[in-house]
Each structure stands twice: as structure tokens, then as C-alpha cells.
Design a protein around this motif. Sequence first.
Motif, PDB file in Angstrom:
ATOM      1  N   LEU A   1       1.043  -1.153  -0.008  1.00  8.68           N
ATOM      2  CA  LEU A   1      -0.301   0.176   0.060  1.00  8.68           C
ATOM      3  C   LEU A   1       0.976   0.970  -0.159  1.00  8.68           C
ATOM      4  N   PRO A   2       1.459   1.659  -1.067  1.00  8.97           N
ATOM      5  CA  PRO A   2       2.764   2.385  -1.052  1.00  8.97           C
ATOM      6  C   PRO A   2       1.779   4.104  -1.048  1.00  8.97           C
ATOM      7  N   GLU A   3       1.040   4.210  -0.891  1.00 12.83           N
ATOM      8  CA  GLU A   3      -0.076   6.208  -0.687  1.00 12.83           C
ATOM      9  C   GLU A   3      -0.072   5.545   1.516  1.00 12.83           C
ATOM     10  N   THR A   4      -0.486   4.712   1.345  1.00  4.74           N
ATOM     11  CA  THR A   4      -0.872   5.073   2.842  1.00  4.74           C
ATOM     12  C   THR A   4      -0.073   4.679   3.492  1.00  4.74           C
TER      13      THR A   4
ATOM     14  N   ARG B   1       5.064  -0.050   7.028  1.00  2.00           N
ATOM     15  CA  ARG B   1       5.027  -1.074   8.797  1.00  2.00           C
ATOM     16  C   ARG B   1       3.747  -1.678   9.003  1.00  2.00           C
ATOM     17  N   GLN B   2       2.427  -0.996   8.040  1.00  3.22           N
ATOM     18  CA  GLN B   2       1.880  -1.470   8.700  1.00  3.22           C
ATOM     19  C   GLN B   2       1.285  -2.731   7.998  1.00  3.22           C
ATOM     20  N   ILE B   3       2.460  -3.108   6.785  1.00  3.40           N
ATOM     21  CA  ILE B   3       2.307  -4.590   6.143  1.00  3.40           C
ATOM     22  C   ILE B   3       3.094  -5.584   6.524  1.00  3.40           C
ATOM     23  N   THR B   4       4.467  -5.152   7.346  1.00  2.48           N
ATOM     24  CA  THR B   4       4.964  -5.656   8.273  1.00  2.48           C
ATOM     25  C   THR B   4       4.029  -6.565   9.491  1.00  2.48           C
TER      26      THR B   4
ATOM     27  N   ALA C   1      12.404   0.310   2.929  1.00  2.00           N
ATOM     28  CA  ALA C   1      10.605  -0.496   1.816  1.00  2.00           C
ATOM     29  C   ALA C   1      10.551  -1.566   1.671  1.00  2.00           C
ATOM     30  N   LEU C   2      10.162  -2.879   2.136  1.00  2.00           N
ATOM     31  CA  LEU C   2      10.084  -3.843   1.887  1.00  2.00           C
ATOM     32  C   LEU C   2      10.481  -4.722   0.896  1.00  2.00           C
ATOM     33  N   ASP C   3      11.463  -5.544  -0.061  1.00  2.00           N
ATOM     34  CA  ASP C   3      11.843  -6.202  -0.667  1.00  2.00           C
ATOM     35  C   ASP C   3      11.811  -7.795  -1.274  1.00  2.00           C
ATOM     36  N   THR C   4      12.156  -8.367  -2.013  1.00  2.00           N
ATOM     37  CA  THR C   4      12.559 -10.085  -2.287  1.00  2.00           C
ATOM     38  C   THR C   4      12.832 -10.992  -1.313  1.00  2.00           C
ATOM     39  N   ARG C   5      13.524 -10.278  -0.505  1.00  2.00           N
ATOM     40  CA  ARG C   5      14.441 -11.450   0.663  1.00  2.00           C
ATOM     41  C   ARG C   5      13.014 -11.625   2.114  1.00  2.00           C
ATOM     42  N   PRO C   6      13.560 -12.274   1.814  1.00  2.00           N
ATOM     43  CA  PRO C   6      12.295 -13.115   2.664  1.00  2.00           C
ATOM     44  C   PRO C   6      12.541 -12.429   4.756  1.00  2.00           C
ATOM     45  N   ILE C   7      11.077 -12.307   5.163  1.00  2.00           N
ATOM     46  CA  ILE C   7      10.934 -11.687   6.290  1.00  2.00           C
ATOM     47  C   ILE C   7      10.882 -12.343   7.555  1.00  2.00           C
ATOM     48  N   ALA C   8      10.690 -13.804   7.607  1.00  2.00           N
ATOM     49  CA  ALA C   8      11.218 -14.859   8.345  1.00  2.00           C
ATOM     50  C   ALA C   8      11.577 -15.999   7.874  1.00  2.00           C
TER      51      ALA C   8
ATOM     52  N   THR D   1      -4.849   8.627  -1.923  1.00  2.00           N
ATOM     53  CA  THR D   1      -4.820   7.860  -0.468  1.00  2.00           C
ATOM     54  C   THR D   1      -6.296   6.745  -0.544  1.00  2.00           C
ATOM     55  N   HIS D   2      -7.529   7.787  -0.723  1.00  2.00           N
ATOM     56  CA  HIS D   2      -8.524   7.271  -0.850  1.00  2.00           C
ATOM     57  C   HIS D   2      -8.856   6.581  -2.352  1.00  2.00           C
ATOM     58  N   MET D   3      -7.760   6.455  -2.994  1.00  2.00           N
ATOM     59  CA  MET D   3      -8.420   5.733  -4.283  1.00  2.00           C
ATOM     60  C   MET D   3      -7.654   4.088  -4.195  1.00  2.00           C
ATOM     61  N   GLU D   4      -6.744   4.096  -3.623  1.00  2.00           N
ATOM     62  CA  GLU D   4      -5.793   3.276  -2.817  1.00  2.00           C
ATOM     63  C   GLU D   4      -6.942   2.378  -2.486  1.00  2.00           C
TER      64      GLU D   4
END
Length: 381
Positions: free
Chosen positions: A88-91, A96-99, A133-140, A221-224
Motif C-alpha cells: 500500500l504505497p500511498e497509505t 510498516r503496516q504490511i510488516t 521498503a520491503l523487498d524480495t528478501r525473506p521476512i522470516a 490515498t482514498h483511491m488506494e
Amino acid sequence: MTISRRKAIALVGGGVILAAAATTGYRVTRSPQAAVKPWELAGTYAEPRQKALSFALLSPNPHNLQPWLVDLSEPDTVVLYANPDKLLPETDPMSRQITIGLGAFLEVMRIAAAQDGFRVDLDYFPDGFDAKALDTRPIARAVFVKDAAQDPDPLFAHVLTRRSNKEPYDTSRPVSGSTVEVLKAASSDLAFGSTLDAEDIAYFRDLTTKALFVELNTPRTHMESVEVFRIGHKEVDASPDGIDLSGPMFESLKLAGLFDREQAADPTSMSFQAGLDMVAGYCETAMGYVWLTTATNTRIDQLNAGRNWVRVNLAATGMGLGIHPLSQALQEYPEMAAHYRDIHARLAPEGGTVQMFGRIGYGPDLPPSPRWSLEHKIVAS
């Protein structure tokens, strides 16, 4: 049963995991059908990782985007990735929230594994991370270990019925201090805050309403959100993720030509104004608030915030208490800066980051949110 690749959310390899089964009253006239199959058809996997993942799929996450990918190619191991198409690049420009949502996924997976006597050893970001930014590396990387000393987690009892209750709450029914203490106990390793004070409730009702209006009145942000609206049962079945706008009211408005994406995006439309009134009404029914803060704001802090938040949500479920995350004032884009400063000045005056904030109260029972199946990579044993 087969699930097309179009109806699966993970990218790594092939195979399908359906979410764990639940008994619900969700199948009503003009309700989604395929979208709720994960709740009805699975949860009986013999393989421990698959079984745990079928419960983890039910975790809360921003906009119900279900941003998780898993790789099961290594024995006894789950490697979790973020789906780059579900950000969610706009909001949520820093993800952080995705993580946080990915942290919730890990915690529910751990809770489910413990039910079968497995300890899950977690290695966060084994290949490092980018703070911006999150990338293609593993989260866990999660290793499942059979452990006779592993006790079941009592919160498992509420995994199938947990919801983020975004409905109006009963303002005639107060929340007790002892109830909040149960929520605090569920978040034992992160700073937990709460208030039931009338003055605080009035302040935060106002602040959260204003923050929601900023998000809704900022076009990008609303359009997202609008872009992930699923309007009516057919759209929910076709894409069982995103923001579910099904049920009798939305079905009727859609059939009458009174609600669609174009109208939802138009600030001069009746639909847009009705949406403002609806979210303001939700905020006005808060009967208290809870939040989680961290001293720093690293990716590991964010994962731990997600793990703790879902535990709070599960504990609330066990008491019949609704909990609704109100993350707008915590978002890091320029138009929200004033509200971001205000909420941090109020809740973290000595510094730190408010990772999660939500209203609590007693509200209606909810149906399950639609869920994709989880596609993954399996190597035969």
C-alpha cells in the motif's frame, strides 16, 4: 477440490492450502460463496506446517490484502515473504503496516503449531532488510521442532472466530477495567496502553474521525482503498481479498445503480458523503481504546507489534469484545503529519512509535472475512 492459480495468493511454487474450517452463519442470500470455502473445507492437514498455515491465513492484515507468500521446499521449515503486489504505497509508504500484518501471520502460525506440540523457532529477516521498503528478501525463516515441553496456547481457541470488528458498538454497554487487563496480559512483551476515560474517549473519537477524513479526502490515498473494493458477492467471490462491501445493503445499492467505484471515488457523490457519515458514526461509538508502542521503529519492532496485536485481538474475541484498528493517524504520508504528531504527543510523549491503535466496545457478531487459499511450494518427502 482444485483452486485456480488466479484464486491463490502465494507465489512460491505450486500447491494449495485452504484456511482452517469454521462453523459460521455466513452463507445467506446473495453472500459470497467461493470466498468462504477456505473456512469450510480445510484445517485437517496431516503435515504440521500446512496445518498451521491453514490457521495463519486467518490473520488480520491491512485492507485484507493477505500479503504473505510461503516457501515449504526446506524440510520442517516455512520461509515467509511479502507479496510485492500486495503493498500500500500511498497509505503505508514505509510498509510498516504490511510488516505488522506479516507479524500477525507468524504469531497465529506459531499458536497453531503449539496446539500440535511443535515449537516454532523464528529467525527474522535472515538476509537483512531495508528500513524504508520491503523487498524480495525473506521476512522470516520458521523452523518447526517437535517439543514435548511445548504447551498449547489458550488463545488458539479463538483463532477461527477472531474478527476486526468494524461495526458500530453498543454505547450503552461499558467496557470494564478488568476486561482491559486481560488484553494487557495477552501482550506481555510489548508496551500496551489503554484508556476508558471519558475525556480521552472524546478526544480520540474526534482525532480518529479527522484522520479518517484526511485519508478519504486525499484522492490518492482514498483511491488506494477504492481500487481494492469488492462490491457485491460476485466481486468478493472473484477476488476474495481487499475490502469486502457485500451484504444486503451494498447488493441493493449496486443493483439500483447507486454505488460503484466511480461514485465511491467522487467526493461530490451521495455515495462518498454516505461513506464519510458511516465511518464517522463508527468512530463515535468507541467505548475505549488500546494501543501498542515500541521504543524504536525497526522492522523487527513492527513484526513484534503484529504478533502482539493479534494476541490482543484473540483475547478480546474470547471475551466477546470488539476491536477495530484505526491506523489512519499512524500513517506516514505528508497530509497526515499533523494527526501523526498529535497521537504520538498524546500516547508516546517521551518518544517511540505508536505501532497499533484501535477502538474497543461490544458489537455484533461478524461473518468471516473472505480469504484466498495459500499457494506454496512443497517438496515430496
